[in-house]
Design a protein around this motif. Structure first.
Motif, PDB file in Angstrom:
ATOM      1  N   TYR A 146       0.854  -1.197   0.000  1.00 49.95           N
ATOM      2  CA  TYR A 146       0.000   0.000   0.000  1.00 49.95           C
ATOM      3  C   TYR A 146       0.883   1.237   0.000  1.00 49.95           C
ATOM      4  O   TYR A 146       2.031   1.202   0.476  1.00 49.95           O
ATOM      5  CB  TYR A 146      -0.905   0.022   1.238  1.00 49.95           C
TER       6      TYR A 146
ATOM      7  N   ALA B  60       1.646  -5.747   2.310  1.00 48.81           N
ATOM      8  CA  ALA B  60       0.483  -6.354   2.968  1.00 48.81           C
ATOM      9  C   ALA B  60       0.362  -7.797   2.499  1.00 48.81           C
ATOM     10  O   ALA B  60      -0.111  -8.660   3.233  1.00 48.81           O
ATOM     11  CB  ALA B  60      -0.775  -5.568   2.643  1.00 48.81           C
TER      12      ALA B  60
ATOM     13  N   PRO C 102      -3.669 -13.723  11.908  1.00 42.47           N
ATOM     14  CA  PRO C 102      -3.776 -12.614  12.857  1.00 42.47           C
ATOM     15  C   PRO C 102      -4.182 -11.305  12.183  1.00 42.47           C
ATOM     16  O   PRO C 102      -4.131 -11.184  10.960  1.00 42.47           O
ATOM     17  CB  PRO C 102      -2.363 -12.499  13.449  1.00 42.47           C
ATOM     18  N   SER C 103      -4.583 -10.361  13.001  1.00 45.90           N
ATOM     19  CA  SER C 103      -4.976  -9.052  12.498  1.00 45.90           C
ATOM     20  C   SER C 103      -3.811  -8.406  11.754  1.00 45.90           C
ATOM     21  O   SER C 103      -2.678  -8.463  12.210  1.00 45.90           O
ATOM     22  CB  SER C 103      -5.408  -8.183  13.681  1.00 45.90           C
ATOM     23  N   GLY C 104      -4.105  -7.854  10.597  1.00 46.25           N
ATOM     24  CA  GLY C 104      -3.069  -7.178   9.813  1.00 46.25           C
ATOM     25  C   GLY C 104      -2.239  -8.115   8.961  1.00 46.25           C
ATOM     26  O   GLY C 104      -1.268  -7.702   8.327  1.00 46.25           O
ATOM     27  N   SER C 105      -2.609  -9.404   8.913  1.00 47.89           N
ATOM     28  CA  SER C 105      -1.778 -10.355   8.174  1.00 47.89           C
ATOM     29  C   SER C 105      -2.020 -10.309   6.663  1.00 47.89           C
ATOM     30  O   SER C 105      -1.238 -10.870   5.897  1.00 47.89           O
ATOM     31  CB  SER C 105      -2.020 -11.776   8.690  1.00 47.89           C
ATOM     32  N   GLY C 106      -3.101  -9.651   6.222  1.00 46.85           N
ATOM     33  CA  GLY C 106      -3.313  -9.505   4.789  1.00 46.85           C
ATOM     34  C   GLY C 106      -4.535 -10.222   4.241  1.00 46.85           C
ATOM     35  O   GLY C 106      -4.725 -10.321   3.025  1.00 46.85           O
ATOM     36  N   LYS C 107      -5.408 -10.700   5.122  1.00 49.88           N
ATOM     37  CA  LYS C 107      -6.580 -11.472   4.684  1.00 49.88           C
ATOM     38  C   LYS C 107      -7.529 -10.633   3.835  1.00 49.88           C
ATOM     39  O   LYS C 107      -7.952 -11.049   2.756  1.00 49.88           O
ATOM     40  CB  LYS C 107      -7.328 -12.026   5.909  1.00 49.88           C
ATOM     41  N   SER C 108      -7.872  -9.444   4.339  1.00 47.78           N
ATOM     42  CA  SER C 108      -8.811  -8.594   3.594  1.00 47.78           C
ATOM     43  C   SER C 108      -8.180  -8.146   2.287  1.00 47.78           C
ATOM     44  O   SER C 108      -8.848  -8.079   1.255  1.00 47.78           O
ATOM     45  CB  SER C 108      -9.201  -7.365   4.423  1.00 47.78           C
ATOM     46  N   THR C 109      -6.888  -7.857   2.343  1.00 49.22           N
ATOM     47  CA  THR C 109      -6.174  -7.454   1.126  1.00 49.22           C
ATOM     48  C   THR C 109      -6.318  -8.546   0.062  1.00 49.22           C
ATOM     49  O   THR C 109      -6.610  -8.267  -1.099  1.00 49.22           O
ATOM     50  CB  THR C 109      -4.686  -7.220   1.461  1.00 49.22           C
TER      51      THR C 109
ATOM     52  N   HIS D 272     -11.927 -15.227  12.116  1.00 47.73           N
ATOM     53  CA  HIS D 272     -11.006 -15.430  13.229  1.00 47.73           C
ATOM     54  C   HIS D 272     -11.394 -16.661  14.030  1.00 47.73           C
ATOM     55  O   HIS D 272     -10.681 -17.067  14.927  1.00 47.73           O
ATOM     56  CB  HIS D 272     -11.052 -14.224  14.181  1.00 47.73           C
TER      57      HIS D 272
HETATM   58  N1  LIG Z   1      -5.904   0.935   2.364  1.00 47.19           N
HETATM   59  C1  LIG Z   1      -4.775   0.699   3.015  1.00 47.19           C
HETATM   60  N2  LIG Z   1      -3.761   1.582   3.030  1.00 47.19           N
HETATM   61  C2  LIG Z   1      -2.615   1.343   3.670  1.00 47.19           C
HETATM   62  N3  LIG Z   1      -2.363   0.210   4.354  1.00 47.19           N
HETATM   63  C3  LIG Z   1      -3.327  -0.701   4.405  1.00 47.19           C
HETATM   64  C4  LIG Z   1      -4.581  -0.521   3.744  1.00 47.19           C
HETATM   65  N4  LIG Z   1      -5.344  -1.617   3.965  1.00 47.19           N
HETATM   66  C5  LIG Z   1      -4.605  -2.441   4.716  1.00 47.19           C
HETATM   67  N5  LIG Z   1      -3.388  -1.916   4.986  1.00 47.19           N
HETATM   68  C6  LIG Z   1      -2.308  -2.557   5.740  1.00 47.19           C
HETATM   69  O1  LIG Z   1      -2.012  -3.792   5.130  1.00 47.19           O
HETATM   70  C7  LIG Z   1      -1.808  -4.829   6.097  1.00 47.19           C
HETATM   71  C8  LIG Z   1      -2.795  -5.944   5.864  1.00 47.19           C
HETATM   72  O2  LIG Z   1      -4.091  -5.458   6.117  1.00 47.19           O
HETATM   73  P1  LIG Z   1      -5.413  -6.307   5.950  1.00 47.19           P
HETATM   74  O3  LIG Z   1      -6.557  -5.385   6.107  1.00 47.19           O
HETATM   75  O4  LIG Z   1      -5.335  -7.085   4.696  1.00 47.19           O
HETATM   76  O5  LIG Z   1      -5.269  -7.288   7.185  1.00 47.19           O
HETATM   77  P2  LIG Z   1      -6.316  -8.348   7.758  1.00 47.19           P
HETATM   78  O6  LIG Z   1      -5.608  -9.643   7.794  1.00 47.19           O
HETATM   79  O7  LIG Z   1      -7.585  -8.274   7.004  1.00 47.19           O
HETATM   80  O8  LIG Z   1      -6.519  -7.835   9.243  1.00 47.19           O
HETATM   81  P3  LIG Z   1      -7.839  -7.860  10.176  1.00 47.19           P
HETATM   82  O9  LIG Z   1      -7.938  -9.249  10.716  1.00 47.19           O
HETATM   83  O10 LIG Z   1      -7.507  -6.890  11.251  1.00 47.19           O
HETATM   84  O11 LIG Z   1      -9.007  -7.433   9.343  1.00 47.19           O
HETATM   85  C9  LIG Z   1      -1.935  -4.145   7.439  1.00 47.19           C
HETATM   86  O12 LIG Z   1      -0.652  -3.829   7.889  1.00 47.19           O
HETATM   87  C10 LIG Z   1      -2.725  -2.903   7.152  1.00 47.19           C
HETATM   88  O13 LIG Z   1      -2.379  -1.868   8.031  1.00 47.19           O
END
Ligand SMILES: Nc1ncnc2c1ncn2[C@@H]1O[C@H](COP(=O)(O)OP(=O)(O)OP(=O)(O)O)[C@@H](O)[C@H]1O
Ligand SMILES: [Mg+2]
Lengths: 243, 177
Positions: A14, A21, A40-47, A197
């Motif tokens: 990003y 990510a 875990p949170s922030g691991s990149g799942k939503s990405t 989760h």
């Molecule tokens: N739009 C964005 N701009 C900048 N950084 C981002 C953006 N979206 C996510 N990130 C970063 O990318 C990394 C992965 O984020 P992501 O949302 O994919 O995690 P996640 O596994 O879905 O977490 P969670 O379980 O908390 O939803 C994190 O470090 C997050 O801060």
């Protein structure tokens, strides 16, 4: 089974991000699979889900869905791809507050130019909330809102249903109802990618669990289905009576 | 869990023969454990020696003896039921010791070990989920509760693996010594 999704060495950095990510993710999903993504949170799942949904583009690597390389699509093409092939369910429902449940469900169909109120009502009926069709989201419980969101995700018969923590904002009971719905859909052949989760929920329904840590898929577990005898699963230990 | 109190609990309902105790015990546990008939007889004999059970009438055909709870047995059972489970937590699984060793043994592949164990726990969660569903379907609420407890334990074990693989525990553990 045939391949529906392929990520090849996908990286996502990003803007302003120091580390990626996603860091070189390669994974394929077959048609009809129910896959859970955990980590875990922030691991990149939503990405990962967002890239598969065509909501965002990778920094490098390829995202191929149904044989189409999403990089080859322009913005309009990507919008069409999302509309026709992807149903997305979010943790916080994302319903439009000034539209009724039914109108919310109809949005993706209208984008396509099709008028299908009958089908929308039918979907709400299948999800057990036909009676709230004309209510506004503010007057619905969380579980009802999520079911409306699922109906909206399904209205265009998507090839792929992506659900990002769909039970995260729900109490246990509504969460289980939503999961039961996903299971029914899967039973009818729907391909589902579910971020959660909750390992109990994930393993109850998905036969495959991807573990994501620090932007990498560190494990891809395919779980066995056949029922086992109780004694193979649990052993209650008894001690002999003390003397 | 104690076979002794399990037997006392079953006899509270009605007098039973040894083999009835065995089959009821197994049914109660929903097939999660097979009880050895010899163990049942030994337990009954000890309970009789301690005055907690007594024969209900003379030996029947084929020498079968019906046992019933004595007043002392009743008291012992009530007391046991009223006490919370205490004492040290029991960890039976090898993984607890393997982990300690892996951090000490130079070639201990901690991450690989955690990943494999995690998979096992995921499979276990799936199996337990199935078992819980089956128990509910069969109307075995008691068994479903037991399985639910096992599920929550397995979930905690899985969380532990996740914690260990994401934190610096591995590196730190290897340095300690
Ligand atoms: N739009 C964005 N701009 C900048 N950084 C981002 C953006 N979206 C996510 N990130 C970063 O990318 C990394 C992965 O984020 P992501 O949302 O994919 O995690 P996640 O596994 O879905 O977490 P969670 O379980 O908390 O939803 C994190 O470090 C997050 O801060
Ligand atoms: Mg997320």
């Amino acid at each position: 089974m045939s391949e529906l999704v392929r990520l090849s060495d996908v990286t996502k950095v990003y803007q302003g991000g120091i580390t990626g990510a996603l860091n070189g993710v390669s994974v394929t999903v077959e048609k009809g699979e129910f896959t859970a993504i955990m980590g875990p949170s922030g691991s990149g799942k939503s990405t990962m889900l967002n890239l598969i949904a065509g909501l965002d583009r990778p920094t490098s690597g390829a995202v191929i869905v149904g044989g189409t390389d999403l990089a080859k699509l322009g913005e309009a093409g990507l919008a069409r791809f999302r509309r026709d092939h992807v149903g997305f369910v979010f943790q916080f429902f994302h319903l439009l507050p000034n539209l009724t449940a039914l109108e919310n469900v109809l949005i993706p169909a209208q984008l396509k130019g099709s008028e299908v109120p009958g089908r929308a009502r039918e979907l709400l009926g299948q999800l057990g909330i036909e009676e709230v069709a004309d209510r506004y989201p503010a007057r619905l419980s969380g579980g009802q809102q999520q079911r409306v969101a699922i109906a909206r995700a399904l209205i265009n018969n998507p090839t792929l249903l992506l659900a990002d923590e769909p039970t995260g904002a729900l109490d246990t009971h509504s969460g289980e109802q939503v999961m039961d719905l996903l299971v029914q859909l899967h039973g009818r052949g729907q391909t589902i990618l579910l971020v959660t989760h909750d390992a109990k929920l994930a393993t109850r329904h998905a036969a495959r669990v991807l573990s994501v840590i620090d932007g990498k898929v560190v494990d891809d577990a395919r779980l066995e289905g056949p029922e086992r005898a109780a004694s193979e699963v649990i052993r209650v230990r008894t001690e002999e009576a003390s003397r | 869990m104690s076979l002794k109190y399990g037997v006392l609990g079953l006899l509270k309902g009605e007098p039973l023969h040894g083999y009835e105790v065995k089959s009821r015990f197994e049914a109660m546990l929903g097939g999660t454990w097979e009880v050895n008939i010899g163990q049942i007889y030994t337990t009954l004999q000890r309970l009789e020696r301690d005055g907690l059970v007594r024969p209900a009438g003379p030996r029947g055909d084929r020498g079968k003896l019906l046992y019933e709870l004595s007043p002392q047995g009743q008291k012992a059972l009530d007391q046991w039921l009223g006490e919370p489970d205490s004492g040290p937590q029991q960890l039976h699984e090898d993984i607890y010791v393997k982990l300690l060793l892996a951090t000490r043994v130079a070639n201990g592949d901690l991450q690989g070990m955690l990943a494999r164990q995690k998979r096992t726990y995921l499979q276990r969660l799936r199996d337990l989920n199935r078992l819980e569903e089956r128990a509910r379907r069969d109307g075995r609420l008691d068994l479903a509760r037991l399985v639910r407890g096992a599920l929550l334990h397995a979930e905690a074990d899985l969380k532990w693996m996740d914690e260990l693989s994401s934190e610096r525990f591995g590196a730190e553990g290897a340095r300690t010594e």
